[in-house]
Structures are given as C-alpha cells and as structure tokens.
Design a protein around this motif. Structure first.
Motif, short mmCIF file in Angstrom:
data_model
loop_
_atom_site.label_atom_id
_atom_site.label_comp_id
_atom_site.label_asym_id
_atom_site.label_seq_id
_atom_site.Cartn_x
_atom_site.Cartn_y
_atom_site.Cartn_z
N GLN A 173 53.81 43.06 45.70
CA GLN A 173 53.94 43.04 47.15
C GLN A 173 54.10 44.48 47.63
O GLN A 173 55.01 45.18 47.19
N SER A 190 56.79 45.80 45.01
CA SER A 190 57.82 44.88 44.57
C SER A 190 57.17 43.75 43.77
O SER A 190 55.98 43.46 43.96
N ALA A 194 58.94 38.59 45.51
CA ALA A 194 60.08 39.32 46.06
C ALA A 194 59.77 39.79 47.47
O ALA A 194 58.61 40.01 47.84
N GLU A 195 60.81 39.95 48.27
CA GLU A 195 60.64 40.55 49.58
C GLU A 195 60.32 42.03 49.40
O GLU A 195 61.10 42.77 48.82
N THR A 200 63.80 46.20 46.30
CA THR A 200 63.21 45.39 45.23
C THR A 200 62.08 46.11 44.50
O THR A 200 61.52 45.57 43.55
#
Length: 310
Positions: A173, A190, A194-195, A200
C-alpha cells in the motif's frame, strides 16, 4: 522466531570478493561476530556449484542473534553489493507473479536445506532483490537495534514502472510523502492490508534525479541502526570505507550513506532520541518475556523431549 509475513523484508546479505576482509570491516563497525550458517551437505554442494568451487558464507550476529550474512561473490562479474530479501510462503509462485508483472528472475528458486529456499529477481527497472521461503532460518532474529537492519528503499528512474510492480507483486500500500524540497519524490510502502502511512511502512521508493550518475541502475539501499551517525562515519573511514553522503538530519533521524572497504554501499541511521528510547523499552520487554519463558522451559516436563535447534 516467527516466520515473516509475505512481502516483509526478512533478511539482508552482502556479496564480497573477500569475506574475511568483510568480517574485519563490519565487525569493527557494528560489533558483529560471525558463525557458519549450518547448511547441510546438499545445500553446500549447490552453493559451491554456483561458485564453481568451494565457497562458504557466514552469518553476522549481535548478542548471538542473526542479523545479516556475508557471502562470497560467485562470479567476478557480480556486483559487490548489499541485497535485501522479501519473505514468501511460496517462492515458485511468487517467481511466476514477478515475471507476469514485468520483472525477471536472476536466480530461480534454489532449496538450501534445512535453511529454506532462496531466489533472486529484478524489477522492471533492473533493481535486484531476493526472495526467501523460510525453513529452519526464518530471517532476522534481531532488527531495529544498533548494528541491525531497520529499513530499505529502492532508487528508481521511472516510478510509473516501479510502483505498480511492487504494489502488484507484494500488494504494498503506497503513501507519498510531502517533501519540502522541490523535485524530490518519496513513496512509503506498507504491507498488504495495512493502513498506509509512516507508522506501518516497511520500505520505500525514491526517484533518482540529476545527482545520480546516468549510468547508475535502479537499486536497493539497506539501512542499519547506529547510536551515533557521525561516529559511525568516522569509524567506517578508519576501517577503509568511504563516505557517499555526509550525515544529514531528517524527521526520522540522522542518516549517512557509506561504502565499505570493498565497494558495497549501505546507509546508517541514528534514530531520534524518543524513538530510540521507545525501541529500548520494547527490547527490554522482549528480553523479560524471553527470560520468563526460559524459566518455564527449565521446569521438569517428563512427557516432552527437550527441543533443540540450530
């Protein structure tokens, strides 16, 4: 140690013409000690066959825990360089995914029993990275502490080729940082699910600008934590290394880019005081947990055999 999740940086090694000289350099710089990796004869034969003769590599340790490896160059044409490995549950399946996404395999999955299975790939821009399918060796036994790996990023010419590749292959991400200096672009990655964001992130992508020689290919840079960035730079030079980028401050700590005494480039990072204090507390908590579990393990357990490991 638990096996790393898919796509997580799980190991680093450096390929050197002279492993013994590498041991002196990194032992002096990071305080590493070294041990034979304990591979069996089938794996040693495969490794030696790739080298065209007998060849050995060594694990680097801090406090008896594995943090990296030093490996001999299997061919004089190979670069002297640090490399990062990403964890996978299925190296063969991931190799197919890499090819489908526009990358290529440099070394197809190679079993190294009992440690695991390795492979080496290149992204569409030519940046080389490794894959690791864990066996008895899961990866880092210690990280994010002085002398240990903490971060990696790929330097790319064309982000429009690089970003989709990693985000497709590993499901990363992306999160673009808002940098003050014009012309600089940096993207954090990330893990899948995951956000995305700095809290992260497990790695990143930087765009190579005019400051980089035109002949320099896309490549990964590996970072190690140090207590004192400027002190580490001085020590590296004393040991025969060179400075590629003088120490500079960032929101994440003080950074310098170095080259060892054989030409392998890496970075060192001295974290901000509050970050280092947090890491120290986490390590202390982990040590306490290990000590507690060790005390429990020493109690009589007649129904279970004593477990051993490498």
């Amino acid at each position: 140690m638990a096996v790393c999740a898919e796509g997580m940086p799980c190991w680093v090694d450096v390929t050197l013409a002279d492993v013994e000289a590498g041991k002196r350099f990194y032992g002096g710089l990071f305080g590493w000690t070294f041990e034979d990796p304990g591979i069996d004869e089938r794996a040693r034969a495969r490794w030696s066959g790739r080298a065209g003769g007998q060849a050995t590599f060594v694990n680097a340790l801090i406090d008896g825990k594995k943090v990296a490896a030093l490996a001999p160059k299997l061919d004089g044409r190979m670069p002297t360089a640090w490399g990062v490995y990403f964890a996978t549950d299925d190296a063969a399946a991931l190799a197919r995914k890499i090819r489908d996404a526009g990358g290529q395999m440099v070394t197809d999955p190679l079993p190294l029993p009992p440690l695991g299975t390795m492979a080496v790939a290149a992204d569409p821009g030519g940046a080389v990275f490794g894959l690791w399918q864990a066996g008895s060796h899961a990866g880092f036994e210690k990280r994010d502490q002085p002398g240990c790996f903490c971060w990696t990023e790929v330097y790319a010419r064309d982000k429009n080729r690089t970003d989709p590749f990693y985000e497709t292959v590993f499901g990363f991400q992306g999160f673009d940082l808002d940098l003050d200096e014009p012309g600089q672009e940096f993207r954090m990655w990330s893990p899948a699910g995951a956000e995305p964001g700095p809290d992260t992130a497990i790695g990143g992508r930087s765009v190579m600008g005019d400051a980089f020689p035109v002949e320099m290919p896309d490549h990964f840079l590996v970072y190690f934590v140090v207590d004192d960035c400027d002190g580490a730079v001085s020590k590296a030079v004393e040991l025969g290394g060179r400075v590629q980028a003088d120490p500079f401050d960032t929101p994440y700590g003080r950074i310098a880019v170095l080259t060892d005494n054989q030409g392998a480039t890496f970075a060192v990072l001295a974290e901000p005081a509050e970050t280092a204090e947090t890491a120290d507390r986490a390590e202390a908590a982990e040590a306490a947990e290990v000590a507690e579990s060790g005390e429990v393990a020493e109690r009589p357990q007649p129904d279970r055999p004593r477990e051993t490991g490498t």
